[in-house]
Enzyme design. Structure first.
Site, mmCIF file in Angstrom:
data_model
loop_
_atom_site.group_PDB
_atom_site.id
_atom_site.type_symbol
_atom_site.label_atom_id
_atom_site.label_comp_id
_atom_site.label_asym_id
_atom_site.label_seq_id
_atom_site.Cartn_x
_atom_site.Cartn_y
_atom_site.Cartn_z
ATOM 1 N N SER A 1 0.626 -1.265 0.010
ATOM 2 C CA SER A 1 -0.016 -0.108 0.026
ATOM 3 C C SER A 1 0.837 1.306 0.024
ATOM 4 O O SER A 1 1.809 1.228 0.556
ATOM 5 C CB SER A 1 -0.929 -0.021 1.331
ATOM 6 O OG SER A 1 -1.163 1.489 1.622
ATOM 7 N N LYS A 2 0.447 2.220 -0.578
ATOM 8 C CA LYS A 2 1.149 3.459 -0.716
ATOM 9 C C LYS A 2 1.299 4.161 0.625
ATOM 10 O O LYS A 2 2.084 4.917 0.995
ATOM 11 C CB LYS A 2 0.496 4.417 -1.730
ATOM 12 C CG LYS A 2 0.659 4.216 -3.077
ATOM 13 C CD LYS A 2 0.576 5.338 -4.069
ATOM 14 C CE LYS A 2 0.385 4.976 -5.492
ATOM 15 N NZ LYS A 2 -0.983 4.781 -5.736
#
Ligand code: GLU
Length: 319
Positions: free
Chosen positions: A254-255
């Site tokens: 995930s960013k």
């Protein structure tokens, strides 16, 4: 990079067209690919794989590569992330061949498309909440459960009956019975934002995208996008869904998780790792541009691993 300049010699040119005939590369002089990040954080290894994969396919076909910022979800947006992603891509040797398109500036076009779908009877207003749909497994049953109210409604697309299928260049045949597996889906959110599924279809067509290369988490969004393209009379691009990079617990990177963001100051290790992740042979060039050039020359999409179906299925629940 022009089509004429990309072959070192005649042998390489023949090899390329032989691969084209065998279906490894699309036979076209007008290949247009894209990378469409959402600015929800810094570029991480998973999005680097999608950027590099789409870039390699485009360059190997002598085509163009465009970048689009998908910033419609204002709640998930991280200020400065779009600028940071573009700067990181540039440090990795990848820049858009045309002006970067920004979705938040294109609402009028999406609204116009929604109006068309509504007028043609393909889209309808819906007041159903997530809780209303719980007893249907989250799948809208094509008849609204909630009555109209003073709240702003969402808009849903009527999916109708039938299976939507396509051949993915990496994952092979993919089929989905939209009414059973997805239900009538939201194309305009109750909070007033255009939904991803509609915006992506409008923009891919507006940018003349011929080939979509992205992560396999979007494999099961593709039938929804194919249906929208059909209803809007838009051309259907080809698709290649790349394997997803997962963390130690098997979750998609995930960013939001800074631990996996890539270092723009030292691109080579991440570039090498991303190439390896895409099954491409190791390279020891010491400059990113050189490494990319050699990677394009040797690019072989048949070496990209096919995603396991559960990875794609994991997204089924999200809009
Ligand atoms: N904006 C999406 C993401 O960052 C990608 C959409 C697409 O490639 O179609 O996950």
């Amino acid at each position: 990079m022009g089509a004429a300049s990309r072959f070192q010699n005649l042998h390489e040119r023949h090899r390329h067209f032989d691969r084209c005939r065998r279906g490894t590369f699309p036979v076209t002089d007008t290949y247009r690919g894209r990378f469409a990040p959402s600015p929800t954080g810094r570029l991480h290894f998973g999005s680097l794989v999608a950027a590099l994969g789409s870039w390699l396919f485009a360059r190997a076909a002598g085509g163009q590569w465009l970048v689009r910022i998908e910033d419609l979800d204002r709640e998930r947006e991280v200020p400065g992330a779009a600028r940071d992603i573009l700067a990181t891509l540039a440090a990795f040797g990848m820049t858009s061949d045309e002006a970067v398109l920004v979705q938040s500036e294109r609402t009028a076009l999406y609204a116009e498309t929604l109006r068309r779908l509504g007028t043609d009877g393909h889209a309808y207003r819906c007041w159903c909440s997530r809780a209303d749909l719980e007893r249907y497994g989250g799948i809208h049953p094509a008849q609204c459960v909630a009555a109209p109210s003073s709240r702003t409604p969402a808009w849903r697309l009527r999916v109708g009956a039938g299976v939507v299928a396509f051949d993915d260049a990496v994952c092979g045949r993919f089929e989905q019975d939209l009414a059973v597996e997805v239900g009538d889906f939201v194309i305009w959110r109750a909070d007033g934002a255009c939904a991803y599924q509609l915006a992506v279809v409008v923009d891919d067509a507006a940018q003349g995208i011929t080939d979509i290369v992205r992560g396999a988490d979007l494999l099961d969004s593709t039938p929804r996008q194919l249906l929208l393209q059909r209803l809007l009379g838009l051309p259907q691009p080809r698709y290649a869904h790349l394997p997803l990079a997962l963390d130690a617990l098997g979750r998609k990177l995930s960013k939001h998780d800074a631990a996996h963001s890539v270092d723009a100051a030292d691109p080579l290790p991440a570039l090498r790792a991303a190439l390896a992740f895409l099954g491409q042979p190791p390279r020891d060039e010491s400059k990113p541009e050189r490494l990319l050039l050699e990677a394009v020359r040797a690019f072989d999409p048949t070496r990209i691993a096919r995603s396991e179906p559960p990875i794609a299925a994991a997204r089924n629940a999200s809009p």
